[in-house]
Design an enzyme around this catalytic site. Structure first.
Site, short mmCIF file in Angstrom:
data_model
loop_
_atom_site.label_atom_id
_atom_site.label_comp_id
_atom_site.label_asym_id
_atom_site.label_seq_id
_atom_site.Cartn_x
_atom_site.Cartn_y
_atom_site.Cartn_z
N GLU A 138 1.57 1.27 2.61
CA GLU A 138 1.45 2.68 2.96
C GLU A 138 1.61 2.81 4.48
O GLU A 138 1.03 2.02 5.21
CB GLU A 138 0.08 3.24 2.57
CG GLU A 138 0.02 4.74 2.76
CD GLU A 138 -1.29 5.38 2.26
OE1 GLU A 138 -2.22 4.65 1.89
OE2 GLU A 138 -1.35 6.61 2.27
N GLY A 278 -8.74 0.82 8.00
CA GLY A 278 -9.97 0.32 7.41
C GLY A 278 -9.73 -0.45 6.12
O GLY A 278 -10.24 -1.55 5.94
N MET A 280 -7.10 -0.36 2.12
CA MET A 280 -5.95 0.20 1.40
C MET A 280 -6.13 0.06 -0.10
O MET A 280 -6.49 -1.00 -0.59
CB MET A 280 -4.68 -0.51 1.90
CG MET A 280 -3.42 -0.05 1.22
SD MET A 280 -3.08 1.71 1.58
CE MET A 280 -2.25 2.17 0.07
N GLU A 281 -5.80 1.14 -0.80
CA GLU A 281 -6.14 1.27 -2.23
C GLU A 281 -5.10 0.73 -3.20
O GLU A 281 -5.05 1.19 -4.34
CB GLU A 281 -6.38 2.75 -2.53
CG GLU A 281 -5.13 3.65 -2.51
CD GLU A 281 -4.87 4.38 -1.18
OE1 GLU A 281 -5.35 3.89 -0.15
OE2 GLU A 281 -4.18 5.42 -1.21
N ASN A 282 -4.24 -0.22 -2.82
CA ASN A 282 -3.22 -0.75 -3.72
C ASN A 282 -3.77 -0.94 -5.13
O ASN A 282 -4.88 -1.42 -5.31
CB ASN A 282 -2.74 -2.12 -3.22
CG ASN A 282 -2.56 -2.14 -1.73
OD1 ASN A 282 -1.73 -1.43 -1.19
ND2 ASN A 282 -3.37 -2.93 -1.04
N GLU A 315 -11.92 3.47 -1.51
CA GLU A 315 -10.72 2.81 -2.04
C GLU A 315 -10.78 2.74 -3.56
O GLU A 315 -9.78 2.94 -4.24
CB GLU A 315 -10.55 1.41 -1.44
CG GLU A 315 -10.52 1.35 0.09
CD GLU A 315 -9.58 2.34 0.76
OE1 GLU A 315 -8.57 2.73 0.15
OE2 GLU A 315 -9.88 2.75 1.91
N HIS A 318 -9.84 6.03 -5.13
CA HIS A 318 -8.40 6.30 -5.10
C HIS A 318 -7.72 5.92 -6.41
O HIS A 318 -6.63 6.39 -6.71
CB HIS A 318 -7.73 5.51 -3.98
CG HIS A 318 -7.61 6.25 -2.66
ND1 HIS A 318 -7.18 7.55 -2.56
CD2 HIS A 318 -7.83 5.83 -1.38
CE1 HIS A 318 -7.14 7.90 -1.27
NE2 HIS A 318 -7.54 6.88 -0.54
N GLU A 337 -6.16 12.05 0.14
CA GLU A 337 -7.15 11.64 1.14
C GLU A 337 -8.32 12.62 1.27
O GLU A 337 -9.47 12.23 1.30
CB GLU A 337 -6.48 11.37 2.48
CG GLU A 337 -5.49 10.20 2.48
CD GLU A 337 -6.10 8.89 2.01
OE1 GLU A 337 -7.34 8.78 1.94
OE2 GLU A 337 -5.32 7.96 1.71
N1 TRP Z 1 -4.70 4.97 2.21
C1 TRP Z 1 -5.59 4.29 3.12
C2 TRP Z 1 -6.94 4.92 2.91
O1 TRP Z 1 -7.22 5.98 3.34
C3 TRP Z 1 -5.16 4.43 4.54
C4 TRP Z 1 -4.33 3.32 5.10
C5 TRP Z 1 -4.60 2.02 5.04
C6 TRP Z 1 -3.17 3.43 5.90
N2 TRP Z 1 -3.67 1.32 5.75
C7 TRP Z 1 -2.79 2.15 6.29
C8 TRP Z 1 -2.42 4.47 6.34
C9 TRP Z 1 -1.69 1.92 7.09
C10 TRP Z 1 -1.31 4.25 7.15
C11 TRP Z 1 -0.94 2.97 7.52
O2 TRP Z 1 -7.77 4.45 2.25
ZN ZN Z 2 -7.92 7.02 1.50
#
Ligand code: TRP
Ligand code: ZN
Length: 896
Positions: A138, A278, A280-282, A315, A318, A337
């Site tokens: 992302e 912080g 990431m919700e993969n 996360e 999400h 978000e």
């Molecule tokens: N989607 C993530 C969150 O809010 C945000 C995020 C994580 C992100 N890594 C990133 C956004 C790198 C931009 C680039 O939980």
């Molecule tokens: Zn988020």
């Protein structure tokens, strides 16, 4: 020689506009990926099943196939098994690859690329974090792995093969279910992962490395057994307990409060030390910054524990709001978000103290989002245009976005809101949706009209609400006149009135709420707090049959993210501070009263006088210190004065020295007058039980450390106050109690401070996350030599410009959290800032652009500082090879 200050960049980057959105030309029915991992040269083979997404009546309707790609080496490309020729069949440029004339109908495309994880300092795409292969896709990182339609409205099923060395990569992870593993020659092995849920490319993830694993299980509401695994670097596994616990509580909460259950048999979390954000919700493979996973009492503060709990929950949440229902395009980012932040805030409020959570949320909103909305980077919750989407992961999209959802919740109530949620998910599961879709589901499920409400998504700026009231003794009617305005923001000179849920209450002389019903409402509608629905620029509300109120309580619970302009007397504020039944409004009255005194003190200081402070305010503080009924975490919040940055937002031009001196003067005055009470609170709240990061004992620590902070304002250079700080530090058996005195000592300086900082350093030198705290508390110090110290710390072995946590801790803290030293009159802070942004831009442009924003607030400063700040922005803009990220922030900042 051209005038560098006005030189345009070699190429002005393209602006992407929301109104230009068009649906994709092609669908990808499935995607097979195969990775051969090598740090310096990883091979990625992809096989895309491509199908036209529009009618193809004849060959003339066939459109070119555009794939995004960045920093890729193309090894080979074939269509239905036939190699393609560059120039004849496809072309490649900086931004991607176009198959110029694909065949009619469906076809298969096979592409092989080579990438360099080891050389990837942007930390976007596939990179190495301390030897671990990991991805961050992302928003647009997938295009740095392979050529693909890298946009969130192209959803497909992923089938992923990972091959790597067994010794350095025993763990091979991707999204979905593990389908197969096996041995290869040359000490390599492989794993195959299959994700049954179609997803956009930004949710793809791969992790490979030598990791330790903490595994537990969770049984969902309907009986599904889910394996929960948290992977960390070896040696860190003893610090994963709290994150695991938080995950389980979040999973249960989403079932009970939202009726949403987990949908796979496996949920993985990986924590890495180098990460741009912080977490990431993969899908089923969340990747985290270590900071939001690792905790134990010796190394994490109560605040760190709370942060872990909320980010793990965020996360996880999400999975439904972001993954099962994703975004159509990046302008819709707040769809996932804002909603997910709202959900994580509600989780924290349900498992912790709701009023305290709300106070902390509002404090953060005012510290970060209100300034953004008042500055050159102001943008709507759903932006209309961007140059670089990474610049739009902002407090406005996240935190104001969450406030917008919260207002819908206030307007519809919990039941109405949950009805809307169910309809939203029922309609859009498996799809890429828009903010309008979300509001439509809320409106349709509740049969209400939310057209005007949608302006919250399109209009930037923090509205101002002004209330005036009059009591008519003859008829016993209280009449309130409420006006709303919104200051202009870049590109939006005119603003329209918003639909605002505005909660008010009236208090009688005994501090009791007066039951309220609006004129024309039946008595069944009577309540202590009335939520007024504002829709026009000026409205009147009449409350008949009431006694004369002693005080008015506005925007209870912070029902809307607005600035309140109404004048209330000091007596009224002191009364509310002591009596308001709404805890948020009670805290807010104290903040407003303090703010008023502080701004008066600033003026006095500027005129060369000695500030004085109302005894009524000090008396109100004493009441809070002495009230045994009060929740201690709330008391700690109520006893904390507004921060220097927030005070600064209320004045123009901003005088950082006077603000600092005024705030210190009030702190000292409170400490001198209330010494005995503070001593008592300090002594009584000593925690004796074994450490737990929450509940009563965390509240006690918060209150006790607040008292400690005031007591340290008593002639701090004197022995007794210093000794108390040093003793507190050495007596501590947890990080919260070590950090609190150390932070104060770093401000005071001198031998005792240096010795304690050294002790902390020696004790934690091998712990990366704790060293971040050590860097940050020196960068935030009010000492005059702080910038010199920051520069010296850049040479410390723990610091590195290519590690985001280090940059944020040292440089980020200095430029964002230390207005006093950042705004040094000689411009040294600005110069240092711009130098580092420029160096960083060549390493990690996302981090460089995020670091840059404080320079954009020049309009708040006096003339000389304005000139200095703008000169630095111009210097940045005239540098060669600027990234789109930094270009966008610098150019918009300069336009003001
Ligand atoms: N989607 C993530 C969150 O809010 C945000 C995020 C994580 C992100 N890594 C990133 C956004 C790198 C931009 C680039 O939980
Ligand atoms: Zn988020």
């Amino acid at each position: 020689m051209p005038d560098t200050a006005t030189a345009a960049p070699a190429q002005t980057p393209t602006v992407i506009r929301r109104e230009d959105y068009t649906a994709p030309d092609y669908a990808i029915d499935s995607l097979a990926l195969a990775f051969d991992l090598e740090p310096g040269a990883t091979r990625v083979k992809s096989r895309l099943a491509v199908a036209p997404a529009h009618e193809q009546g004849s060959a003339a309707d066939v459109r070119p196939l555009k794939l995004d790609g960045e920093a890729l080496k193309l090894v080979s490309i074939a269509l239905d098994g036939q190699p393609l020729a560059e120039g004849r069949d496809y072309r490649v440029d900086d931004s991607g690859l176009t198959v110029t004339a694909p065949p009619q109908g469906s076809f298969t495309l096979e592409i092989e690329t080579e990438i360099d994880p080891k050389g990837n300092s942007e930390l976007s795409g596939l990179y190495l974090s301390n030897g671990i292969f990991c991805t961050q896709c992302e928003a647009e990182g997938f295009r740095r792995i392979t050529y693909f339609p890298d946009r969130p409205d192209v959803l497909t099923r992923y089938h992923v093969t990972i091959r790597g060395p067994k010794d350095s990569c025993p763990v091979l992870l991707s999204n979905g279910n593990l389908a197969e593993t096996g041995e290869l020659s040359d000490g390599r092995h492989y794993a195959v992962w299959d994700d049954p849920f179609p997803k956009p490319s930004y949710l793809f993830a791969l992790v490979a490395g030598d990791l330790a694993c903490h595994e537990e299980g969770f049984t969902t509401h309907s009986g599904r057994e889910v394996a929960l695994r948290i992977y960390v670097e070896h040696g860190k596994e003893s610090r994963t307990g709290w994150a695991m616990d938080s995950l389980k509580r979040a999973m249960r909460w989403d079932e009970t409060r939202f009726g949403l259950e987990y949908d796979l048999d496996l949920f993985n979390i990986v924590a890495v030390s180098d990460f741009n954000m912080g977490a990431m919700e993969n899908k089923s493979l969340n990747v985290f910054n270590d900071k939001y996973i690792l905790a134990d009492p010796d190394t994490a503060t109560d605040g760190d524990y709370a942060g872990i709990e909320s980010v793990v929950a965020h996360e996880y949440f999400h999975n439904w709001t972001g993954n099962r229902v994703t975004c159509r395009d990046w302008f819709q980012l707040s769809l996932k978000e804002g909603l997910t932040v709202f959900r994580d805030q509600e989780f924290s409020s349900d498992v912790r103290s709701r009023p305290v959570e709300r106070i902390q949320t509002v404090r953060a909103l005012r510290a970060r989002q209100f300034p953004e909305d008042a500055g050159p980077l102001a943008h709507p919750v759903r932006p209309d245009s961007y140059i670089e989407i990474n610049n739009f992961y902002t407090p406005t999209v996240y935190e104001k976005g969450a406030e917008v959802i919260r207002m819908l919740h206030s307007l519809l109530g919990e039941d109405g809101f949950q009805k809307g949620m169910r309809l939203y998910i029922e309609r859009h599961d498996g799809q890429a949706a828009t903010c309008d879709d979300f509001v439509a589901a809320m409106a349709d499920a509740n049969d209400v009209d939310l057209e005007q409400f949608k302006r919250w998504y399109s209009q930037a700026g923090t509205p101002e609400v002004e209330v005036t009231g009059a009591y008519d003794g003859d008829s016993g009617t209280y009449e309130m006149t409420v006006r709303q305005t919104c200051p202009p923001t870049p590109g939006q000179p005119e603003k329209q009135p918003l639909q605002i849920p505005f909660a008010v209450g009236l208090l009688d002389a005994q501090g009791q709420d007066i039951p309220l019903a609006l004129e024309g409402e039946d008595s069944g509608a009577t309540s202590a707090t009335k939520v007024l629905e504002l829709r026009e620029s000026e409205q009147r509300f009449r409350f008949p049959g009431v006694p004369e109120p002693r005080a008015l309580s506005y925007n209870r619970g912070f029902s809307a993210p607005v600035n309140l302009k109404s004048e209330q007397s000091a007596e009224e504020l002191a009364f509310l501070m002591a009596q308001d039944s709404d805890p948020f409004a009670r805290w807010e009255a104290g903040q407003r009263y303090a703010l008023r005194l502080l701004l008066q003190a600033v003026e006095t200081l500027q005129a060369g006088g000695v500030p004085e402070f109302d005894t009524a305010f000090i008396d109100a503080f004493r009441e809070i210190l002495r009230d045994p009924q009060l929740d201690k975490a709330f008391a700690a919040e109520a006893l904390t004065l507004p921060g220097e940055s927030y005070i600064g937002e209320q004045m123009q031009p901003l005088d950082v020295d006077a603000i600092h001196r005024a705030r210190e003067a009030l702190r000292r005055r409170l400490a001198e007058t209330l010494t005995d009470d503070l001593q008592e609170v300090y002594t009584v709240n000593t925690v004796t039980e074994a450490y737990s990061p929450e509940g009563e004992q965390a509240a006690q620590r918060a209150l006790r450390n607040t008292a400690l902070s005031y007591l340290s304002a008593l002639a701090p250079e004197e022995g007794a106050a210093l000794e108390r700080l040093v003793d507190h530090y050495h007596a501590a058996d947890n990080m919260t109690d070590r950090m609190a005195p150390l932070r104060l000592l770093a401000d005071i300086g001198g031998e005792a401070a240096e010795a304690t900082l050294q002790d902390f350093h020696d004790r934690y030198r091998d712990n990366d996350l704790v060293m971040d705290k050590w860097l940050a508390l020196q960068a935030v110090s009010a000492r005059p030599d702080t910038l010199e110290r920051v520069k010296a710390l850049e040479e410390h072995p723990v610091f590195s410009l290519s590690r985001p946590n280090k940059v944020r801790a040292l440089i980020g803290t200095f430029v964002q959290a230390n207005p006093l030293r950042y705004h040094a009159a000689d411009g040294s802070g600005y110069r240092f800032h711009a130098d580092r942004v420029l160096t960083l831009d060549g390493i990690n442009s996302q981090i460089a652009a995020r670091l840059l924003t404080p320079l954009g607030r020049w309009a708040r400063m006096g003339e000389e500082r304005q000139r200095l700040m703008k000169a630095e922005l111009e210097r940045i803009l005239s540098a060669p090879d600027l990234s789109r990220d930094v270009y966008e922030i610098a150019s918009k900042s300069l336009e003001g």
